[in-house]
Structure formats: C-alpha cells, structure tokens
Design a protein around this motif. Structure first.
Motif, PDB file in Angstrom:
ATOM      1  N   ARG A 193      -3.854  -2.879   0.539  1.00 42.57           N
ATOM      2  CA  ARG A 193      -3.687  -3.795   1.669  1.00 42.57           C
ATOM      3  C   ARG A 193      -2.970  -3.173   2.856  1.00 42.57           C
ATOM      4  NH1 ARG A 193      -3.964  -9.609   0.271  1.00 42.57           N
ATOM      5  NH2 ARG A 193      -5.112  -9.669  -1.696  1.00 42.57           N
ATOM      6  N   SER A 194      -2.066  -2.232   2.581  1.00 40.94           N
ATOM      7  CA  SER A 194      -1.306  -1.662   3.693  1.00 40.94           C
ATOM      8  C   SER A 194      -2.039  -0.476   4.316  1.00 40.94           C
ATOM      9  CB  SER A 194       0.061  -1.194   3.207  1.00 40.94           C
ATOM     10  OG  SER A 194      -0.080  -0.111   2.310  1.00 40.94           O
ATOM     11  N   GLY A 195      -2.904   0.140   3.515  1.00 38.78           N
ATOM     12  CA  GLY A 195      -3.578   1.328   4.021  1.00 38.78           C
ATOM     13  C   GLY A 195      -2.785   2.604   3.790  1.00 38.78           C
ATOM     14  N   PHE A 196      -1.612   2.495   3.173  1.00 43.70           N
ATOM     15  CA  PHE A 196      -0.878   3.687   2.762  1.00 43.70           C
ATOM     16  C   PHE A 196      -1.276   4.014   1.329  1.00 43.70           C
ATOM     17  CE2 PHE A 196       2.329   1.858   5.809  1.00 43.70           C
ATOM     18  CZ  PHE A 196       2.345   2.910   6.701  1.00 43.70           C
ATOM     19  N   SER A 197      -1.153   5.267   0.934  1.00 50.01           N
ATOM     20  CA  SER A 197      -1.414   5.598  -0.460  1.00 50.01           C
ATOM     21  C   SER A 197      -0.205   5.209  -1.300  1.00 50.01           C
ATOM     22  CB  SER A 197      -1.671   7.091  -0.613  1.00 50.01           C
ATOM     23  OG  SER A 197      -0.457   7.799  -0.457  1.00 50.01           O
ATOM     24  N   ILE A 198      -0.403   5.094  -2.608  1.00 48.87           N
ATOM     25  CA  ILE A 198       0.707   4.769  -3.500  1.00 48.87           C
ATOM     26  C   ILE A 198       1.825   5.798  -3.351  1.00 48.87           C
ATOM     27  CG2 ILE A 198       1.407   4.606  -5.924  1.00 48.87           C
ATOM     28  CD1 ILE A 198      -1.136   3.300  -6.585  1.00 48.87           C
ATOM     29  N   ASP A 199       1.426   7.050  -3.262  1.00 49.00           N
ATOM     30  CA  ASP A 199       2.412   8.119  -3.093  1.00 49.00           C
ATOM     31  C   ASP A 199       3.213   7.911  -1.811  1.00 49.00           C
ATOM     32  OD1 ASP A 199       2.524   9.953  -5.236  1.00 49.00           O
ATOM     33  OD2 ASP A 199       0.530  10.678  -4.740  1.00 49.00           O
ATOM     34  N   THR A 200       2.534   7.526  -0.777  1.00 49.25           N
ATOM     35  CA  THR A 200       3.229   7.321   0.497  1.00 49.25           C
ATOM     36  C   THR A 200       4.193   6.142   0.406  1.00 49.25           C
ATOM     37  OG1 THR A 200       1.381   8.281   1.694  1.00 49.25           O
ATOM     38  CG2 THR A 200       2.889   6.919   2.961  1.00 49.25           C
ATOM     39  N   LEU A 201       3.786   5.105  -0.305  1.00 52.93           N
ATOM     40  CA  LEU A 201       4.684   3.958  -0.481  1.00 52.93           C
ATOM     41  C   LEU A 201       5.971   4.388  -1.175  1.00 52.93           C
ATOM     42  CD1 LEU A 201       2.228   1.083  -1.501  1.00 52.93           C
ATOM     43  CD2 LEU A 201       3.258   1.547   0.734  1.00 52.93           C
ATOM     44  N   THR A 229       6.053  -6.087   6.287  1.00 53.40           N
ATOM     45  CA  THR A 229       6.773  -4.930   6.819  1.00 53.40           C
ATOM     46  C   THR A 229       5.862  -3.705   6.850  1.00 53.40           C
ATOM     47  OG1 THR A 229       8.821  -5.764   5.863  1.00 53.40           O
ATOM     48  CG2 THR A 229       8.788  -3.435   6.474  1.00 53.40           C
ATOM     49  N   LEU A 230       5.171  -3.474   5.750  1.00 55.02           N
ATOM     50  CA  LEU A 230       4.285  -2.311   5.653  1.00 55.02           C
ATOM     51  C   LEU A 230       3.212  -2.357   6.726  1.00 55.02           C
ATOM     52  CD1 LEU A 230       3.903  -1.875   1.814  1.00 55.02           C
ATOM     53  CD2 LEU A 230       4.879  -0.259   3.456  1.00 55.02           C
ATOM     54  N   ASP A 231       2.717  -3.548   6.973  1.00 56.85           N
ATOM     55  CA  ASP A 231       1.681  -3.684   7.983  1.00 56.85           C
ATOM     56  C   ASP A 231       2.203  -3.267   9.358  1.00 56.85           C
ATOM     57  OD1 ASP A 231      -0.996  -4.528   8.621  1.00 56.85           O
ATOM     58  OD2 ASP A 231      -0.048  -6.170   9.739  1.00 56.85           O
ATOM     59  N   PHE A 232       3.429  -3.660   9.643  1.00 61.71           N
ATOM     60  CA  PHE A 232       3.989  -3.271  10.948  1.00 61.71           C
ATOM     61  C   PHE A 232       4.310  -1.771  10.978  1.00 61.71           C
ATOM     62  CE2 PHE A 232       7.145  -3.303  14.490  1.00 61.71           C
ATOM     63  CZ  PHE A 232       6.260  -3.706  15.471  1.00 61.71           C
ATOM     64  N   LEU A 233       4.792  -1.251   9.864  1.00 63.65           N
ATOM     65  CA  LEU A 233       5.053   0.186   9.796  1.00 63.65           C
ATOM     66  C   LEU A 233       3.760   0.967  10.018  1.00 63.65           C
ATOM     67  CD1 LEU A 233       7.567   0.403   6.806  1.00 63.65           C
ATOM     68  CD2 LEU A 233       8.062   0.695   9.247  1.00 63.65           C
ATOM     69  N   THR A 263       0.820  -5.523  -7.051  1.00 66.55           N
ATOM     70  CA  THR A 263       1.063  -4.270  -7.769  1.00 66.55           C
ATOM     71  C   THR A 263       1.054  -3.146  -6.735  1.00 66.55           C
ATOM     72  OG1 THR A 263      -1.277  -3.778  -8.058  1.00 66.55           O
ATOM     73  CG2 THR A 263      -0.235  -5.143  -9.756  1.00 66.55           C
ATOM     74  N   PRO A 264       1.557  -1.985  -7.128  1.00 68.66           N
ATOM     75  CA  PRO A 264       1.515  -0.837  -6.223  1.00 68.66           C
ATOM     76  C   PRO A 264       0.099  -0.590  -5.706  1.00 68.66           C
ATOM     77  CG  PRO A 264       2.978  -0.353  -8.019  1.00 68.66           C
ATOM     78  CD  PRO A 264       2.354  -1.681  -8.337  1.00 68.66           C
ATOM     79  N   ALA A 265      -0.891  -0.671  -6.575  1.00 66.27           N
ATOM     80  CA  ALA A 265      -2.266  -0.398  -6.144  1.00 66.27           C
ATOM     81  C   ALA A 265      -2.710  -1.406  -5.088  1.00 66.27           C
ATOM     82  CB  ALA A 265      -3.196  -0.443  -7.352  1.00 66.27           C
ATOM     83  N   GLU A 266      -2.365  -2.673  -5.296  1.00 64.35           N
ATOM     84  CA  GLU A 266      -2.740  -3.696  -4.323  1.00 64.35           C
ATOM     85  C   GLU A 266      -2.030  -3.467  -2.985  1.00 64.35           C
ATOM     86  OE1 GLU A 266      -3.655  -7.635  -7.122  1.00 64.35           O
ATOM     87  OE2 GLU A 266      -1.598  -7.101  -6.606  1.00 64.35           O
ATOM     88  N   ALA A 267      -0.737  -3.165  -3.094  1.00 66.08           N
ATOM     89  CA  ALA A 267       0.044  -2.925  -1.879  1.00 66.08           C
ATOM     90  C   ALA A 267      -0.549  -1.764  -1.086  1.00 66.08           C
ATOM     91  CB  ALA A 267       1.499  -2.640  -2.233  1.00 66.08           C
ATOM     92  N   ALA A 268      -0.944  -0.731  -1.813  1.00 63.26           N
ATOM     93  CA  ALA A 268      -1.544   0.433  -1.160  1.00 63.26           C
ATOM     94  C   ALA A 268      -2.836   0.027  -0.475  1.00 63.26           C
ATOM     95  CB  ALA A 268      -1.814   1.521  -2.193  1.00 63.26           C
TER      96      ALA A 268
END
Lengths: 121, 121
Positions: free
Chosen positions: A12-20, A49-53, A5-10
DNA sequence: ATTCAACCTGGAGTGCGCTCCAGGTCAACC
DNA sequence: GGTTGACCTGGAGCGCACTCCAGGTTGAAT
C-alpha cells in the motif's frame, strides 16, 4: 481501525518491506507495534504517515530531512518547525520545476533544429 | 578558436576536473586533444558539448544515456536517434514536472492546514 | 504435529556518480 | 638548473538510499 502485515504495508505504501524496516531503524518512522511473537503490525495511522513520506521522497527530499520530519511528527508542539521544513523543501521543488522548464525550452530548440536538419536530407 | 586547460574547462562547464576525466574514460566525451607532453587541451567545441551534457545531467539524464548521446554525436548520421533519445527524456522530464506539481498541490494543502492549526493556538 | 510461507535480526553488499589518492610527469618562471 | 603548481594514470573509496543475505522464529493451515 484495521491493521496491516508488513507485506500489506509495503504494497500500500509503495515502499519495499526492507525499506520499511530501514526507515524504522533510521528513526524516520516511529517504532511500529508488534505481535507477542515480534511481528510488525502497521496501523492506519502508520499507513497514512508512510503515504506522506512516500510523497516527500518522490519530491526528492533526502533521507536526513525525512528523518527530521518524522521526528517532529512525534511531538505535537512542532507544527511551526514542520511548516518551516516543508516550506524550505517547497522552495527547492519550485527551483527544480523552473530548471526543468528551462531544460524543456533548450531541448525544444535543439529538437526543432535537428528536425529542420532531418527534413532537409 | 581558443583552447582551454583542464582547470578552465572545469570552471566553465561546471564539472570537476575529475568528472571531466571520468566522462572521457567512460566514452561520454570524445577523447580530448593533448599537448606533446600529454596534457589535455579542450576546444570550444568540447566546451559546447560539455555545456549541453551539463544541461542533460541537470535534467536528470542517467550516465548510461549520456554516454549513448555522446556516442551518437560522434557520428553525423545519427540525428534521428538523437532526436528519439531527447524526446524520450523530454517525456520523463514532463512526468517529473507533473509529479512535482502534484506534490506542490498536496504540500500546499498540508501547509494551509497546519497554518490554520497554528493560528488557533 | 508438521509444514511452510512470511517474518525477524544484524550486518554485508549494491549501483550510481562521482571523488580522492599515490606516485609520477610537465612546463612556466626565477 | 631548480622550484613549484598544474596535470597525468590506474585504481581505491565514498555517500546515498536502499537491497540482499544467513540463520533463526512464528503462526496459519493441513
């Protein structure tokens, strides 16, 4: 091959949902899959990808270049360009390290000077 | 003990004239001497301070901390505080260097992976 | 069926660190 | 005495990289 989900992705990636969302709007991240209802569903590959970004951002790569890198990654025939872009940034990173080292030297001097001063009082 | 016009001070410090005025307004730099007509006259000591401020900025110290440092420098009994402030930033700088090194390692790997890929085509 | 947290969109707002502008003053030189 | 260019002030504007908001939708749980 699980999804997030967006929350999980945020999380795990360390970006905020808004940033995603912002990265997707800006074309840095390819359009993310959706449910029938329109919610985003991030894949393992998106997370990777997000992790590398994240890594590139942390090394100070500006958004504009991040976008370029993201775009290149969507076309498999662009490895040479990606290599060039990363090499360019590697130069910038090396320069930054060198500068920070010089800073350390200078501030180290100033600190020991200050300390001699403190000791004498 | 010569003096410098705003333009000279800007040129030598690497800050723009606008930034010099901004730093003074913000209390980062102590009020600069003036001619009878109100023009700023920078001293060697101002230039020296500016040079160190430039160094701190280049090492990523935020304006707020720069101001604090500038304030402390106006009171001779604050050496301990200055040392503390510089030490704190030294920790931040070391962390940044470490992070950039990790970045180099990671991107180095990615690059050699990409290169193997390129060679095979 | 209802609730309610998580999500959606487009667009406005924020914080940092300057940078620029209008409208005026000063001073060196011809 | 006039011109010219560097300088003055207060305040507005800018670029970057998000971050927040209003108003609406979705879907899992009760």
């Amino acid at each position: 091959m699980r999804t997030y989900t967006p929350a999980e992705a945020a999380q795990r990636s360390g970006f905020s949902i808004d940033t995603l969302r912002y990265y997707e709007r800006e074309g840095i991240l390819a359009p993310v899959a959706r449910t029938s209802g329109g919610r985003r569903v991030y894949s393992d590959s998106d997370l990777c990808t997000l992790d590398f970004l994240r890594c590139l951002r942390d090394a100070g790569m500006p958004i504009e270049r991040l976008r370029r890198y993201g775009e290149l990654c969507r076309d498999p025939d662009t490895i040479a360009e990606r290599v060039e872009l990363l090499r360019e940034h590697a130069v910038a990173v090396q320069e930054q390290i060198d500068q920070l080292r010089r800073w350390q030297a200078r501030v180290g001097e100033k600190l020991s000077w200050y300390e001699r001063h403190l000791d004498q009082t």
